[in-house]
Design an enzyme around this catalytic site. Structure first.
Site, PDB file in Angstrom:
ATOM      1  N   GLY A  45      33.858  47.022  41.131  1.00  0.00           N
ATOM      2  CA  GLY A  45      34.895  46.033  41.386  1.00  0.00           C
ATOM      3  C   GLY A  45      34.696  44.866  40.435  1.00  0.00           C
ATOM      4  O   GLY A  45      33.587  44.615  39.962  1.00  0.00           O
ATOM      5  N   GLN A  50      35.561  36.257  37.607  1.00  0.00           N
ATOM      6  CA  GLN A  50      34.343  36.715  36.933  1.00  0.00           C
ATOM      7  C   GLN A  50      34.520  36.857  35.429  1.00  0.00           C
ATOM      8  O   GLN A  50      33.539  37.016  34.705  1.00  0.00           O
ATOM      9  CB  GLN A  50      33.885  38.052  37.516  1.00  0.00           C
ATOM     10  N   CYS A 108      26.032  41.796  42.508  1.00  0.00           N
ATOM     11  CA  CYS A 108      27.204  41.213  41.867  1.00  0.00           C
ATOM     12  C   CYS A 108      26.954  41.134  40.367  1.00  0.00           C
ATOM     13  O   CYS A 108      25.870  40.730  39.943  1.00  0.00           O
ATOM     14  CB  CYS A 108      27.459  39.818  42.444  1.00  0.00           C
ATOM     15  N   LEU A 109      27.961  41.504  39.579  1.00  0.00           N
ATOM     16  CA  LEU A 109      27.819  41.446  38.121  1.00  0.00           C
ATOM     17  C   LEU A 109      27.577  40.028  37.632  1.00  0.00           C
ATOM     18  O   LEU A 109      26.933  39.834  36.599  1.00  0.00           O
ATOM     19  CB  LEU A 109      29.069  42.030  37.450  1.00  0.00           C
ATOM     20  N   HIS A 150      34.242  41.821  49.111  1.00  0.00           N
ATOM     21  CA  HIS A 150      33.386  41.166  48.108  1.00  0.00           C
ATOM     22  C   HIS A 150      34.248  40.576  46.984  1.00  0.00           C
ATOM     23  O   HIS A 150      34.074  39.409  46.610  1.00  0.00           O
ATOM     24  CB  HIS A 150      32.389  42.187  47.553  1.00  0.00           C
ATOM     25  N   GLU A 151      35.171  41.382  46.447  1.00  0.00           N
ATOM     26  CA  GLU A 151      36.015  40.901  45.345  1.00  0.00           C
ATOM     27  C   GLU A 151      36.995  39.833  45.824  1.00  0.00           C
ATOM     28  O   GLU A 151      37.258  38.864  45.109  1.00  0.00           O
ATOM     29  CB  GLU A 151      36.763  42.064  44.684  1.00  0.00           C
ATOM     30  N   HIS A 154      35.549  36.469  45.750  1.00  0.00           N
ATOM     31  CA  HIS A 154      35.564  35.831  44.422  1.00  0.00           C
ATOM     32  C   HIS A 154      36.842  35.022  44.215  1.00  0.00           C
ATOM     33  O   HIS A 154      36.807  33.970  43.586  1.00  0.00           O
ATOM     34  CB  HIS A 154      35.447  36.869  43.305  1.00  0.00           C
TER      35      HIS A 154
END
Length: 195
Positions: A45, A50, A108-109, A150-151, A154
């Protein structure tokens, strides 16, 4: 084009993102770049904040989780959402979260090399537009629901570490500072706020 992923500490990650309209400049190319960036960094995702865009847009490919899983593992863990989905979410807004909170080890990236169990609801019902700006209202569960939550966070300026206890966050302070400074090694392009 592979875009740099914004690292922890960048203000865009704490901003509540804005809804967009179908005439958002370069939207098709942006979505294409987000898919390419997500796959290049081995993510499942990716949200627009991000990649330094404060807009309500994220992409999810939960099918990637099931690709390398054998049937026995799928059966043992009872994934209700297998085989997953590949979907673009624009202007997403949660309608309802339901079911018991359950733990899952998240990463998380934007916060590489840190993973922790996070409790989230079993199901999420969400209204969103797809890439053609067709409106949808769907309920997701399992790992797919988890990735969406999660996304979605963001786009609301929240990070998975916000769900950790104050003690755990304190224990990660040095690692988080190192991430902000770029004092880490990752195998994908990143934009560090304090470098």
């Amino acid at each position: 084009m592979i875009l740099p992923i914004v690292a922890y500490g960048h203000p865009v990650l704490r901003k509540v993102a804005e809804d967009i309209t179908p005439d958002y400049p370069g939207l098709d190319k942006l979505i294409e770049d987000m898919w390419e960036t997500m796959y290049a960094s081995n993510g499942v995702g990716l949200a627009a904040p991000q990649i330094n865009r404060p807009i309500r847009l994220f992409v999810v490919d939960s099918a990637q989780i099931f690709v390398n899983m054998d049937d026995e593992e799928k059966e043992e863990n009872d994934y209700p959402d297998a085989p997953g989905v590949k979907q673009v979410f624009i202007n997403a807004h949660i309608v309802e979260e339901a079911g018991d909170d359950w733990p899952y080890n998240e990463g998380c990236l934007s916060i590489p090399k840190i993973r922790e169990d996070v409790y989230r609801a079993e199901e999420v019902t969400i209204e969103y537009m797809d890439e053609k700006f067709h409106k949808h209202k769907k309920t997701f569960d399992g790992v797919t629901g988890r990735i969406i939550l999660h996304e979605y966070d963001h786009t609301d300026g929240k990070l998975f570490i916000d769900y950790l206890s104050p003690l755990k966050r304190k224990l990660y302070k040095r690692k988080l500072d190192d991430i902000s400074k770029g004092a880490i090694q990752v195998d994908y392009k990143m934009l560090f706020p304090k470098k």
